[in-house]
Design a protein around this motif. Structure first.
Motif, short mmCIF file in Angstrom:
data_model
loop_
_atom_site.label_atom_id
_atom_site.label_comp_id
_atom_site.label_asym_id
_atom_site.label_seq_id
_atom_site.Cartn_x
_atom_site.Cartn_y
_atom_site.Cartn_z
N TRP A 177 79.73 -10.15 41.14
CA TRP A 177 78.50 -10.06 40.34
C TRP A 177 78.85 -9.91 38.86
O TRP A 177 78.20 -10.53 37.99
CB TRP A 177 77.66 -8.86 40.80
N ASN A 178 79.85 -9.12 38.58
CA ASN A 178 80.26 -8.91 37.19
C ASN A 178 80.77 -10.21 36.57
O ASN A 178 80.49 -10.52 35.40
CB ASN A 178 81.34 -7.82 37.13
N PHE A 179 81.53 -10.97 37.36
CA PHE A 179 82.06 -12.25 36.87
C PHE A 179 80.91 -13.18 36.45
O PHE A 179 80.95 -13.80 35.37
CB PHE A 179 82.91 -12.92 37.95
N LEU A 180 79.89 -13.26 37.30
CA LEU A 180 78.75 -14.13 36.99
C LEU A 180 78.06 -13.70 35.70
O LEU A 180 77.74 -14.52 34.83
CB LEU A 180 77.74 -14.11 38.14
N GLY A 181 77.85 -12.38 35.59
CA GLY A 181 77.17 -11.88 34.40
C GLY A 181 77.96 -12.10 33.13
O GLY A 181 77.42 -12.54 32.11
N TYR A 182 79.26 -11.78 33.19
CA TYR A 182 80.09 -11.92 31.99
C TYR A 182 80.24 -13.38 31.59
O TYR A 182 80.28 -13.72 30.40
CB TYR A 182 81.48 -11.31 32.25
N SER A 183 80.29 -14.28 32.60
CA SER A 183 80.38 -15.71 32.32
C SER A 183 79.18 -16.17 31.49
O SER A 183 79.32 -16.92 30.52
CB SER A 183 80.45 -16.50 33.63
N LEU A 184 77.98 -15.70 31.85
CA LEU A 184 76.78 -16.06 31.08
C LEU A 184 76.82 -15.49 29.67
O LEU A 184 76.37 -16.13 28.72
CB LEU A 184 75.53 -15.58 31.82
N LEU A 185 77.38 -14.28 29.52
CA LEU A 185 77.50 -13.67 28.19
C LEU A 185 78.40 -14.52 27.30
O LEU A 185 78.08 -14.75 26.12
CB LEU A 185 78.09 -12.26 28.30
N VAL A 186 79.52 -14.95 27.84
CA VAL A 186 80.47 -15.75 27.05
C VAL A 186 79.82 -17.07 26.61
O VAL A 186 80.01 -17.52 25.48
CB VAL A 186 81.76 -16.01 27.87
N ALA B 183 72.18 -12.47 32.91
CA ALA B 183 73.49 -11.84 32.75
C ALA B 183 73.38 -10.34 32.94
O ALA B 183 74.19 -9.71 33.65
CB ALA B 183 74.05 -12.16 31.37
N PHE B 184 72.35 -9.73 32.29
CA PHE B 184 72.18 -8.27 32.42
C PHE B 184 71.88 -7.90 33.87
O PHE B 184 72.39 -6.90 34.39
CB PHE B 184 71.04 -7.81 31.52
N LYS B 185 71.08 -8.73 34.56
CA LYS B 185 70.74 -8.46 35.95
C LYS B 185 72.00 -8.45 36.82
O LYS B 185 72.19 -7.56 37.65
CB LYS B 185 69.76 -9.53 36.45
N TYR B 186 72.86 -9.45 36.63
CA TYR B 186 74.09 -9.52 37.43
C TYR B 186 75.00 -8.33 37.15
O TYR B 186 75.56 -7.71 38.07
CB TYR B 186 74.84 -10.82 37.13
N ILE B 187 75.17 -8.02 35.85
CA ILE B 187 76.06 -6.90 35.47
C ILE B 187 75.50 -5.59 35.98
O ILE B 187 76.24 -4.72 36.46
CB ILE B 187 76.25 -6.87 33.94
N ASN B 188 74.18 -5.43 35.91
CA ASN B 188 73.55 -4.19 36.38
C ASN B 188 73.71 -4.05 37.89
O ASN B 188 73.91 -2.95 38.41
CB ASN B 188 72.07 -4.19 36.00
N THR B 189 73.64 -5.18 38.61
CA THR B 189 73.88 -5.15 40.06
C THR B 189 75.30 -4.67 40.35
O THR B 189 75.53 -3.84 41.25
CB THR B 189 73.67 -6.55 40.67
N ALA B 190 76.26 -5.19 39.59
CA ALA B 190 77.66 -4.77 39.75
C ALA B 190 77.80 -3.28 39.45
O ALA B 190 78.51 -2.55 40.15
CB ALA B 190 78.56 -5.58 38.83
N MET B 191 77.10 -2.81 38.41
CA MET B 191 77.20 -1.40 38.01
C MET B 191 76.65 -0.49 39.11
O MET B 191 77.19 0.58 39.37
CB MET B 191 76.42 -1.20 36.72
#
Length: 618
Positions: A494-503, A511-519
């Motif tokens: 999940w973090n990979f997906l979110g960070y990929s969108l950030l980059v 991106a925030f949704k994916y990162i928040n899911t990972a968190m």
């Protein structure tokens, strides 16, 4: 008068064989089995004994001088046979010598000893009993008691020990052996009373307290044993056996510091006690007290120069202490004794690798045979070093030179010939391409092996990262989503997906949704904290970004990306000093030249930005 010229069993065997061969071809000794040789030796000794008997009879019939001469000659040859370990010959010679001079107690004792050596305890007992009655010599008594014990006549053995103690109450051996005899028969009180009595009569001798302690250990009375061993160890000279026994008790209780202190105190008095040195080396080594253990190991190695295992341990200790020159010296000596040792070759390779002497390291790793359990790992180490040399060459020349060709030849051969390691070697190959900016080649290298059984999740992340660098975002996303389908709680995916969108700067809400899911899945993960911090940076919230990134660095100290992110935020905050500090730390973690060049450019940009207003700080 005939003088006995010498006695060589093999000669008698040869003569015996010749006499048996008549006119046939003589039998060769090399054609005989060990059992046949033993049988022939017995026959040869029997023939020799008969001949000696005839010579003894003739000497007695001749004169006193003849008896003396022959007895002396037989004694010298018997004694020489005894020293050379030829006990059967010694027994025959001593037997005939005692026939010549039966009144010689010393000769009788030597004859008894030779009989013990050949296992004829009964005949030895008869000789010793006569001697003991005649002489009451303490050495004869001890030997006789030992023979009694050997033929299961423990009662008679005790009688002799008791007689010896009456003659000499300070006879240490008699006391100890009698005490041990009582203890073996479970007469513990009697054994302790005897040993304590002997100790009272010889107050400076620690041996009695030591055996008292041993009896307590056998009885499970550990506190009493400790008291006895301490008492023995405290006597003049510090009794090594007691110190050893005492230390082992504390080691068994896992009181390693107490054991170490006992050993240290003893070694101040007896610095060359190899047994205690061995124990303290073992304890300190297991407790990873490498700084202290080195000096003891050096001392023990000097006392036991043939102990190769100890030398290996010393070499490892030198390596751990970064005393590489001394470690290399030790392992070179070991290679002289064991030139084909895969472990020593591996240690030498690892040390030179640690010293960044890559060519020397490769030479040692390359000598490890394919049959060794260390072969695969050494091959991987060689591949990584060849990759480093190739990357350095490529960075300098911007072209494929000798080092690059050597690396590619080596790695391609390994990929082809070691199917079980194909994925790992492909990772090394891809790393070379990535490090030299050839992302497409790196990606293609990993794609070739993505269907291998050992292509793990970590390999998938690496391939996805290479897809990202080649802007193949659909392929990257599909690969990571495949992980999530199998493992919905995989925080890193999940973090990979979110960070990929950030980059990419796309779909910030997603991106925030994916990162928040990972968190939510893994709130203490430093890498996810870094992604969250980078999200806030992208949104322009520097305060929250800094908070998250500082937490991330605490979770994952010295991570390259986190350090770079912190540097960027401090540049935004115009705190150029901190930004440069983080970039300098990132430079130390950079593996690839491309990363180092990027960081150096950032440092230079910071310097250019801050120089006019910061001359006083430089």
């Amino acid at each position: 008068m005939k003088v006995f010229p010498g006695f060589v069993p093999s000669l008698f065997v040869s003569l015996f064989l010749l006499s048996c061969s008549h006119h046939q071809k003589p039998i060769q000794l090399s054609d005989l089995s060990p059992e046949q040789m033993d049988d022939l030796n017995r026959q040869a000794l029997s023939i020799a004994s008969d001949r000696l008997g005839q010579m003894v009879t003739q000497a007695k019939a001749n004169s006193k001088d003849s008896v003396t001469y022959l007895a002396t000659d037989l004694f010298l040859k018997a004694n020489m046979s005894l020293m050379e370990g030829d006990y059967a010959t010694a027994a025959v010679l001593f037997k005939h010598a005692t026939d010549l001079v039966p009144e010689d107690d010393f000769l009788q004792k030597k004859y008894a000893i030779s009989l013990i050596r050949v296992g004829d305890l009964e005949t030895s007992r008869e000789v010793l009993e006569t001697l003991w009655k005649k002489s009451k010599d303490d050495k004869v008594g001890l030997i006789l008691a030992g023979v009694y014990t050997g033929i299961d006549k423990e009662t008679q053995a005790r009688v002799v020990y008791e007689q010896l103690l009456k003659i000499n109450p300070k006879n240490e051996d008699a006391c100890i052996f009698l005490g041990k005899s009582y203890a073996l028969e479970k007469e513990t009180k009697k054994a302790l009373a005897l040993l304590n009595k002997c100790a009272a009569g010889d107050k400076t001798n620690p041996i009695y307290d030591y055996y008292v302690g041993k009896i307590h250990v056998e009885a499970g009375k550990i506190p009493e044993a400790i008291t006895s061993f301490k008492k023995a160890a405290a006597k003049p000279g510090s009794h090594g056996q007691s110190v050893n026994a005492l230390g082992i008790i504390f080691e068994d209780k896992e009181k390693f510091e107490e054991a170490s202190n006992i050993y240290r105190a003893h070694l101040k008095v007896q610095p060359s006690d190899s047994t205690i040195l061995g124990r303290i080396v073992q304890v300190l080594f297991l407790r990873e007290k490498y700084d202290e253990v080195v000096s003891y190991t050096e001392r023990l190695s000097d006392l036991e120069p043939e102990n190769l295992n100890l030398k290996v341990k010393l070499g490892i200790l030198y390596t751990d202490a970064k005393r590489y020159g001394e470690a290399i010296s030790v392992f070179k000596d070991l290679l002289v004794a064991a030139p084909q040792s895969d472990k020593i070759l591996y240690y030498m390779g690892a040390i030179h690798q640690e010293m960044n002497q890559l060519q020397e390291s490769i030479e040692y790793f390359n000598q490890i045979p394919s049959t060794s359990g260390l072969y695969t790992d050494s091959s991987v180490q060689m591949a990584n070093m060849l990759s480093t040399l190739a990357q350095n060459e490529f960075t300098d020349t911007k072209a494929e030179g000798t080092a690059t060709k050597s690396f590619l030849s080596f790695i391609n051969k390994k990929i082809e010939t070691t199917p079980e390691m194909r994925t790992e070697f492909s990772v090394v190959k891809a790393g070379f391409y990535e490090g030299t900016g050839q992302y497409k080649s790196a990606m293609e290298t990993m794609m070739v092996v993505q269907d291998e059984k050992n292509f793990s999740i970590q390999h998938k992340y690496y391939l996805a990262n290479l897809y990202e660098k080649e802007k193949k975002f659909e392929e990257s996303t599909a690969l990571i989503m495949g992980i999530i389908e199998k493992e919905p709680k995989n925080a890193h995916a999940w973090n990979f997906l979110g960070y990929s969108l950030l980059v990419r700067g796309e779909q910030m809400d997603a991106a925030f949704k994916y990162i928040n899911t990972a968190m939510e899945i893994s709130p203490d993960d430093g890498y996810i904290r870094d992604s969250l911090g980078w999200y806030y940076f992208k949104k322009g919230d520097m305060k929250k970004a800094l908070t998250e990134l500082e937490l991330a660095l605490k979770k994952v100290p010295n991570d390259l990306e986190i350090l770079k992110h912190l540097a960027i935020i401090h540049v935004e905050l115009k705190d150029y000093s901190k930004a440069r500090t983080f970039l300098q730390s990132a430079m130390k973690q950079a593996r690839y030249q491309s990363d180092r060049e990027e960081i150096q450019s950032s440092i230079e940009a910071i310097e250019a930005e801050r120089l006019p207003a910061s001359k006083d700080l430089d």
